[in-house]
Write an enzyme that holds these catalytic residues in place. Structure first.
Site, short mmCIF file in Angstrom:
data_model
loop_
_atom_site.label_atom_id
_atom_site.label_comp_id
_atom_site.label_asym_id
_atom_site.label_seq_id
_atom_site.Cartn_x
_atom_site.Cartn_y
_atom_site.Cartn_z
N HIS A 8 2.73 -14.44 -4.73
CA HIS A 8 2.44 -13.79 -6.01
C HIS A 8 0.96 -13.43 -6.13
O HIS A 8 0.60 -12.53 -6.90
CB HIS A 8 2.86 -14.69 -7.17
N HIS A 12 1.99 -4.60 -17.19
CA HIS A 12 1.67 -5.58 -18.22
C HIS A 12 1.75 -4.93 -19.60
O HIS A 12 1.52 -3.73 -19.76
CB HIS A 12 0.27 -6.14 -18.02
N ARG A 21 -0.18 -9.83 -5.67
CA ARG A 21 -0.20 -8.95 -6.85
C ARG A 21 -1.59 -8.96 -7.49
O ARG A 21 -2.11 -7.93 -7.92
CB ARG A 21 0.87 -9.42 -7.84
N ARG A 69 6.03 -7.54 -8.07
CA ARG A 69 6.48 -8.92 -8.09
C ARG A 69 7.60 -9.12 -7.07
O ARG A 69 8.29 -8.18 -6.68
CB ARG A 69 7.00 -9.29 -9.48
N TYR A 74 -2.11 1.33 -23.36
CA TYR A 74 -1.27 1.52 -22.18
C TYR A 74 -0.45 2.80 -22.28
O TYR A 74 -0.12 3.40 -21.26
CB TYR A 74 -0.32 0.33 -22.01
#
Length: 409
Positions: free
Chosen positions: A332, A358, A335, A227, A367
């Site tokens: 952005h 995320h 990304r 970002r 994750y």
């Protein structure tokens, strides 16, 4: 009715007119020519006429002051009267006052607090003065319908969602008996535009079109899916050249008092991202030519040495995207391009989310299983993709799949 002298007159059914003197309160003419009503309350105190908000109340004519006293007298007889101070204290809190208290009681990041304040600008002008109990489903529905003429679908959804959240808290506080936000689907908005990832050729064209000190910023945004706030706060010590990784540990955001350095929103946001090998020569050149020697030196500083502002980047990025034939590609969106490129290598959902930083409740356990070794394989495969040879990732062993040897014979 009362006459100018303070007597009252009334006509009875047989046609006669009867008269009498006022027995409650008094009316006097002020030097300004207006009239003031005064009365003695059940508590023995004398009160001048006042509005519900507590402002002094005067009248154009004596008859209007008399009518006011009649209403006050009726309230006293019916047991509805309250002293002006008690009446003001008992008035239901307005949405504007409650929203201010709601914001003050939340542990919000500077950027989120600024976002909420901006969203409330689409709520409070129309609904802020309304007491909470008076916010009915009809009032909310009419307000939401009027937003269609003044805001886009995304801001409209944000405004409705924030109002619904605030009213949920009011419901929990027993300030209202039910949440009036009942417009089905109003809290979500369809994506206004479909994001089209940049092609490798477009990405190369953009990179070559920006000044040299911005090139690595563009490439890390795309190939490492970082970002702007993460890149603007990146320090020399965050880049491990030996192991070809970048450690994302902080970001810079805009708050009420300027730019603020903060931790990522979630633990998943703190991540170690492997840099694709084909970028490492540029990483070394950038660190040598555009970054101060201190370990705390910003990798992408502004000309003043402070954090880079988005406007400074856009000044060079927007012409570059025009030159690449992609005027629609926001910074952005790079990304998003990085996520698409990583997915093209065969990365799993868990690996993609770990790389992107995320985190959701439903996928949190997935994750946690994404390892740094798997991310290194993804980074290597990204370089293969840049070279034009996509190497699928083995889902079983975490390494590039090998071709089967041809059988002899």
């Amino acid at each position: 009715m009362y006459t100018s002298s303070g007597t009252w007159m009334a006509r009875v059914p047989d046609g006669r007119t009867i008269m009498g003197k006022r027995t409650f309160g008094s009316v006097r003419r002020l030097p300004s020519g207006r009239y003031q009503a005064r009365y003695t309350g059940p508590d023995g105190a004398t009160y001048p006429g006042r509005t519900p908000e507590g402002r002094a109340l005067t009248f154009d004519g004596r008859q209007y002051a008399d009518a006011y006293l009649s209403r006050v007298s009726a309230d006293i007889q019916a047991g509805r009267w309250m002293s002006p101070g008690a009446a003001r204290a008992a008035r239901p809190v307005t949405l504007a006052a409650y929203a201010q208290t709601w914001m003050a009681g939340r542990d919000l990041s500077p950027s989120t607090r600024l976002l909420y304040a901006n969203v409330l600008r689409h709520v409070l002008p129309a609904l802020g003065a309304t007491p909470l109990p008076d916010l009915t489903p009809v009032v909310v529905r009419e307000w939401h319908a009027k937003l269609r003429t003044s805001t886009g679908p995304t801001m409209r959804a944000h405004a409705y969602s924030l109002l619904r959240t605030i009213m949920n808290t009011a419901l929990a506080d027993d300030a209202i008996s039910a949440n009036p936000c009942r417009v089905r689907g109003a809290g979500s908005a369809k994506r206004a535009r479909r994001i089209e990832a940049a092609t490798l050729a477009e990405l190369e064209a953009i990179t070559l079109a920006v000044p040299p000190r911005y090139r690595l910023m563009v490439l890390l945004a795309a190939w490492c899916a970082m970002r702007f706030g993460e890149l603007a706060e990146l320090r020399r010590s965050d880049i491990d050249v030996k192991n070809a990784v970048v450690r994302v540990r902080r970001g810079v955001v805009r708050g009420d008092d300027g730019r603020v350095v903060k931790d990522p929103k979630s633990e998943a946001g703190k991540r170690v991202v492997n840099i694709p090998p084909h970028l490492m020569p540029l990483v070394r050149d950038h660190l040598a030519g555009h970054v101060a020697a201190s370990r705390d030196a910003l990798v992408f500083p502004a000309a003043s040495g402070a954090h880079m502002a988005p406007s400074a980047l856009y000044a060079v990025y927007h012409p570059a995207r025009e030159a690449a034939g992609r005027p629609d590609l926001r910074f952005h969106d790079l990304r998003h391009t990085g996520a698409v490129l990583a997915a093209a290598t065969g990365a799993t959902l868990a690996e993609l989310m770990a790389r992107l930083g995320h985190s959701t409740v439903s996928a949190a356990l997935l994750y946690q299983h994404a390892s740094a070794d798997r991310d290194k394989v993804i980074a290597a495969a990204l370089s293969d993709l840049a070279a034009g040879t996509v190497t699928p990732i083995s889902q079983a062993k975490g390494r590039p799949a090998r071709r089967k040897k041809r059988q002899a014979g």
